[in-house]
Design a protein around this motif. Structure first.
Motif, short mmCIF file in Angstrom:
data_model
loop_
_atom_site.label_atom_id
_atom_site.label_comp_id
_atom_site.label_asym_id
_atom_site.label_seq_id
_atom_site.Cartn_x
_atom_site.Cartn_y
_atom_site.Cartn_z
N UNK A 160 5.65 -9.19 -5.24
CA UNK A 160 5.24 -8.57 -3.99
C UNK A 160 6.40 -7.81 -3.35
N UNK A 161 6.10 -6.65 -2.74
CA UNK A 161 7.16 -5.92 -2.04
C UNK A 161 7.58 -6.68 -0.79
N UNK A 162 8.88 -6.68 -0.51
CA UNK A 162 9.38 -7.39 0.67
C UNK A 162 9.75 -6.43 1.78
N UNK A 163 9.71 -5.13 1.52
CA UNK A 163 9.96 -4.12 2.54
C UNK A 163 9.38 -2.79 2.09
N UNK A 164 9.13 -1.87 3.05
CA UNK A 164 8.60 -0.56 2.69
C UNK A 164 9.68 0.30 2.03
N UNK A 165 9.28 1.39 1.38
CA UNK A 165 7.97 2.01 1.48
C UNK A 165 6.92 1.46 0.53
N UNK A 166 7.28 0.63 -0.45
CA UNK A 166 6.28 0.09 -1.38
C UNK A 166 5.32 -0.84 -0.64
N UNK A 167 4.03 -0.75 -0.98
CA UNK A 167 3.04 -1.64 -0.40
C UNK A 167 2.28 -2.42 -1.47
N UNK A 168 2.38 -1.99 -2.73
CA UNK A 168 1.68 -2.64 -3.83
C UNK A 168 2.66 -3.46 -4.66
N UNK A 169 2.25 -4.63 -5.14
CA UNK A 169 3.13 -5.45 -5.97
C UNK A 169 3.31 -4.86 -7.37
N UNK A 170 4.32 -5.36 -8.06
CA UNK A 170 4.48 -5.07 -9.49
C UNK A 170 4.09 -6.34 -10.25
N UNK A 171 3.65 -6.17 -11.48
CA UNK A 171 3.24 -7.32 -12.29
C UNK A 171 4.45 -8.19 -12.61
N UNK A 172 4.22 -9.50 -12.67
CA UNK A 172 5.25 -10.44 -13.11
C UNK A 172 4.80 -11.05 -14.42
N UNK A 173 5.77 -11.50 -15.21
CA UNK A 173 5.46 -12.06 -16.53
C UNK A 173 6.18 -13.38 -16.71
N UNK A 174 5.60 -14.24 -17.53
CA UNK A 174 6.20 -15.54 -17.83
C UNK A 174 7.39 -15.35 -18.76
N UNK A 175 8.45 -16.14 -18.50
CA UNK A 175 9.69 -16.06 -19.27
C UNK A 175 10.07 -17.46 -19.73
N UNK A 176 10.60 -17.54 -20.94
CA UNK A 176 11.23 -18.78 -21.38
C UNK A 176 12.51 -18.42 -22.13
N UNK A 177 13.49 -19.31 -22.03
CA UNK A 177 14.76 -19.13 -22.71
C UNK A 177 14.92 -20.29 -23.68
#
Length: 105
Positions: free
Chosen positions: A75-92
């Motif tokens: 999720x964006x935490x400040x403008x100008x972006x208003x739409x989230x970006x996709x997140x993905x699962x990670x393992x190390x």
């Protein structure tokens, strides 16, 4: 859920990001606080690479207009972006980073 090996952990700078591609999907890997996160590498506002931005306080900042995205939720935490970006699962595992784009990848 299928995980794909994308890089060695040491390739991602601490408190930094690395851009990779999984198939046709651009992914920004971010390493901070001992954790690795994966988000879509394209800013939802300006369509530039997020992996070229700064990592701080659990966010990745778009270098063009300064929008920040929460690495955990996308999720964006400040403008100008208003739409989230996709997140993905990670393992190390054994010093390598694996990412899953989702349950149907």
């Amino acid at each position: 859920m299928t995980f794909v090996k994308v890089c060695a952990l040491e390739e991602i700078p601490e408190d930094g990001a690395l851009g990779v591609e999984i198939g046709d999907t651009p992914v920004a890997l971010a390493r901070t606080g001992g954790e690795v996160y994966a988000v879509n590498d394209i800013c939802s506002h300006a369509e530039v690479s997020l992996s070229e931005g700064e990592i701080y306080n659990g966010t990745i900042e778009c270098w063009l207009h300064g929008s920040c995205f929460d690495l955990r939720t996308g999720k964006p935490t400040n403008p100008p972006a208003t739409q989230p970006v996709a997140t993905y699962k990670v393992k190390v595992e054994d010093g390598d980073v694996y990412v899953s784009l989702g349950s149907d990848d």
